[in-house]
Design an enzyme around this catalytic site. Structure first.
Site, mmCIF file in Angstrom:
data_model
loop_
_atom_site.group_PDB
_atom_site.id
_atom_site.type_symbol
_atom_site.label_atom_id
_atom_site.label_comp_id
_atom_site.label_asym_id
_atom_site.label_seq_id
_atom_site.Cartn_x
_atom_site.Cartn_y
_atom_site.Cartn_z
ATOM 1 N N LYS A 64 0.800 -1.292 -0.083
ATOM 2 C CA LYS A 64 0.001 -0.068 -0.066
ATOM 3 C C LYS A 64 0.892 1.245 0.239
ATOM 4 O O LYS A 64 0.526 2.335 -0.691
ATOM 5 C CB LYS A 64 -0.842 0.121 1.105
ATOM 6 C CG LYS A 64 -2.015 -1.096 1.210
ATOM 7 C CD LYS A 64 -2.911 -0.991 2.085
ATOM 8 C CE LYS A 64 -3.958 -2.371 2.364
ATOM 9 N NZ LYS A 64 -4.865 -2.319 3.429
ATOM 10 N N ASP A 100 -9.943 2.033 3.164
ATOM 11 C CA ASP A 100 -9.986 1.224 4.301
ATOM 12 C C ASP A 100 -10.596 2.102 5.419
ATOM 13 O O ASP A 100 -11.719 1.538 6.111
ATOM 14 C CB ASP A 100 -8.503 0.862 4.687
ATOM 15 C CG ASP A 100 -8.216 -0.207 3.970
ATOM 16 O OD1 ASP A 100 -8.763 -1.233 3.404
ATOM 17 O OD2 ASP A 100 -6.575 -0.349 3.984
HETATM 18 P P1 NDP Z 1 0.744 -4.090 10.777
HETATM 19 O O1 NDP Z 1 1.647 -5.200 10.498
HETATM 20 O O2 NDP Z 1 0.795 -2.801 10.034
HETATM 21 O O3 NDP Z 1 0.597 -3.658 12.226
HETATM 22 C C1 NDP Z 1 0.661 -4.430 13.119
HETATM 23 C C2 NDP Z 1 0.412 -3.618 14.732
HETATM 24 O O4 NDP Z 1 -0.156 -5.019 15.554
HETATM 25 C C3 NDP Z 1 1.682 -3.202 15.186
HETATM 26 O O5 NDP Z 1 1.001 -1.917 15.885
HETATM 27 C C4 NDP Z 1 2.021 -4.134 15.992
HETATM 28 O O6 NDP Z 1 2.866 -3.613 17.115
HETATM 29 C C5 NDP Z 1 0.957 -4.839 16.565
HETATM 30 N N1 NDP Z 1 1.041 -6.118 17.178
HETATM 31 C C6 NDP Z 1 1.746 -7.130 16.594
HETATM 32 N N2 NDP Z 1 1.429 -8.454 16.982
HETATM 33 C C7 NDP Z 1 1.002 -8.015 18.370
HETATM 34 C C8 NDP Z 1 0.702 -8.573 19.487
HETATM 35 N N3 NDP Z 1 0.962 -10.085 19.508
HETATM 36 N N4 NDP Z 1 0.489 -7.968 20.747
HETATM 37 C C9 NDP Z 1 0.358 -6.779 20.530
HETATM 38 N N5 NDP Z 1 0.434 -5.998 19.499
HETATM 39 C C10 NDP Z 1 1.005 -6.666 18.362
HETATM 40 O O7 NDP Z 1 -0.673 -4.610 10.412
HETATM 41 P P2 NDP Z 1 -1.852 -4.109 9.658
HETATM 42 O O8 NDP Z 1 -2.408 -2.947 10.106
HETATM 43 O O9 NDP Z 1 -1.641 -4.027 8.071
HETATM 44 O O10 NDP Z 1 -2.958 -5.284 9.689
HETATM 45 C C11 NDP Z 1 -3.398 -5.706 11.195
HETATM 46 C C12 NDP Z 1 -4.634 -6.441 10.931
HETATM 47 O O11 NDP Z 1 -5.795 -5.891 10.370
HETATM 48 C C13 NDP Z 1 -4.162 -8.027 10.467
HETATM 49 O O12 NDP Z 1 -4.818 -8.843 11.250
HETATM 50 C C14 NDP Z 1 -5.069 -7.905 9.146
HETATM 51 O O13 NDP Z 1 -5.542 -9.033 8.810
HETATM 52 C C15 NDP Z 1 -6.153 -6.776 9.593
HETATM 53 N N6 NDP Z 1 -6.792 -6.113 8.376
HETATM 54 C C16 NDP Z 1 -8.094 -6.163 8.364
HETATM 55 C C17 NDP Z 1 -8.616 -5.585 7.118
HETATM 56 C C18 NDP Z 1 -10.348 -5.363 7.034
HETATM 57 O O14 NDP Z 1 -10.648 -5.061 5.935
HETATM 58 N N7 NDP Z 1 -11.082 -6.303 7.875
HETATM 59 C C19 NDP Z 1 -7.970 -4.726 6.373
HETATM 60 C C20 NDP Z 1 -6.581 -4.613 6.564
HETATM 61 C C21 NDP Z 1 -6.226 -5.524 7.707
HETATM 62 P P3 NDP Z 1 4.508 -2.981 17.030
HETATM 63 O O15 NDP Z 1 4.184 -1.608 16.281
HETATM 64 O O16 NDP Z 1 4.940 -2.895 18.474
HETATM 65 O O17 NDP Z 1 5.233 -4.188 16.199
#
Ligand code: NDP
Length: 263
Positions: A64, A100
């Site tokens: 993206k 989104d």
């Molecule tokens: P990113 O990788 O950009 O961000 C992930 C975030 O989650 C970060 O802030 C990270 O923290 C945090 N994180 C990851 N693992 C853990 C954990 N075990 N405990 C606490 N925090 C955690 O991901 P995206 O934003 O691209 O996607 C996130 C979710 O959204 C996915 O599950 C995806 O499937 C879903 N999604 C759903 C959509 C929909 O239309 N319904 C559209 C797009 C995404 P840190 O910064 O510390 O690493």
């Protein structure tokens, strides 16, 4: 023939071809076809779009930001989110949009007006939701496990905390945008912190779809009204479809896509 596609890696699991093709068929557009394109790298994404003579595309993880950087023009909230999930050929130009956040907002309409919300996570999805919530006048706050991605939100004037310095209260809605629970049994924040938040909240939302995540199970114990990310997925697709086709009838397209996602 008009060609559309979703770019991503991985992309085989994507429901986008299914829901867009169903809408093309149901709305009498048999000359439109939507497919999947898996790229190894996002470097030449918009060049690929032009060479393949696509009329429109969606872009998913991890491309993206590449799409945002390569578009001829970027319109709407994508400029603030700095990520693009929809590309449309308009004349000779490839225009980038981000649907989104609008998809998320459409999916929470049934909750009624919300004044204050907490977003768990600070990744791409959190950015899209926070920007659009801010535009809608919802006071939102970001809570992340680490501080490494918080500067984006601070620059927009959105409040941020990590698990270690958080002391917020009074959030009506808690939104999980972390990937905790996607492929594991983890909660998105420490249990004591979540207990406090969920005992004050009315709504719990998890952007992960088609799964009862540990977060939603926990929210259920607190008796909250809950929702997973399926409706957000459909609503962002409806907005993208409207950009592709110029249609304005959100409800009619949504009805078709709601059915198609279950096939
Ligand atoms: P990113 O990788 O950009 O961000 C992930 C975030 O989650 C970060 O802030 C990270 O923290 C945090 N994180 C990851 N693992 C853990 C954990 N075990 N405990 C606490 N925090 C955690 O991901 P995206 O934003 O691209 O996607 C996130 C979710 O959204 C996915 O599950 C995806 O499937 C879903 N999604 C759903 C959509 C929909 O239309 N319904 C559209 C797009 C995404 P840190 O910064 O510390 O690493």
């Amino acid at each position: 023939m008009k060609l559309f596609a979703i770019y991503g890696n991985p992309v085989a699991h994507s429901k986008s071809p299914q829901i867009h093709n169903s809408a093309f068929t149901a709305l009498g557009m048999p000359d439109c076809v939507y497919t999947r394109i898996r790229l190894e790298s996002g470097e030449g994404l918009v060049a690929h779009f032009k060479a393949a003579r696509l009329s429109g595309a969606n872009v998913t993880v991890p491309f993206k930001e590449d799409a945002f950087a390569q578009c001829d023009e970027v319109h709407g909230p994508a400029n603030e989110i700095k990520a693009v999930n929809t590309l449309v050929l308009e004349g000779e130009k490839v225009i980038g949009y981000n649907t989104d956040g609008d998809g998320f907002m459409a999916s929470i309409r049934e909750f009624g007006p919300i004044k204050k919300a907490l977003i768990l996570g600070a990744g791409g999805t959190a950015k899209a939701i926070a920007v659009v919530m801010k535009h809608a006048g919802i006071e939102c706050h970001i809570l992340n496990r680490s501080d490494k991605r918080l500067s984006f939100f601070k620059e927009l004037g959105i409040g941020t905390s990590t698990w270690h310095n958080f002391d917020g209260h009074g959030f009506e809605m808690i939104v999980n945008t972390t990937s905790a629970g996607l492929e594991d049994d983890e909660l998105p924040a420490p249990v004591d912190l979540l207990n406090g938040l969920l005992s004050e909240a009315k709504y719990a939302y998890d952007v992960i779809y088609n799964k009862e995540t540990p977060f939603l199970s926990f929210a259920m114990k607190h008796g909250l009204i809950m929702k997973d990310g399926k409706d957000m997925l459909v609503c962002q697709a409806v907005y993208a479809f409207m950009k592709f086709t110029g249609r304005k009838d959100f409800d009619a397209v949504k009805k078709i896509m709601d059915r198609a996602i279950e096939l």
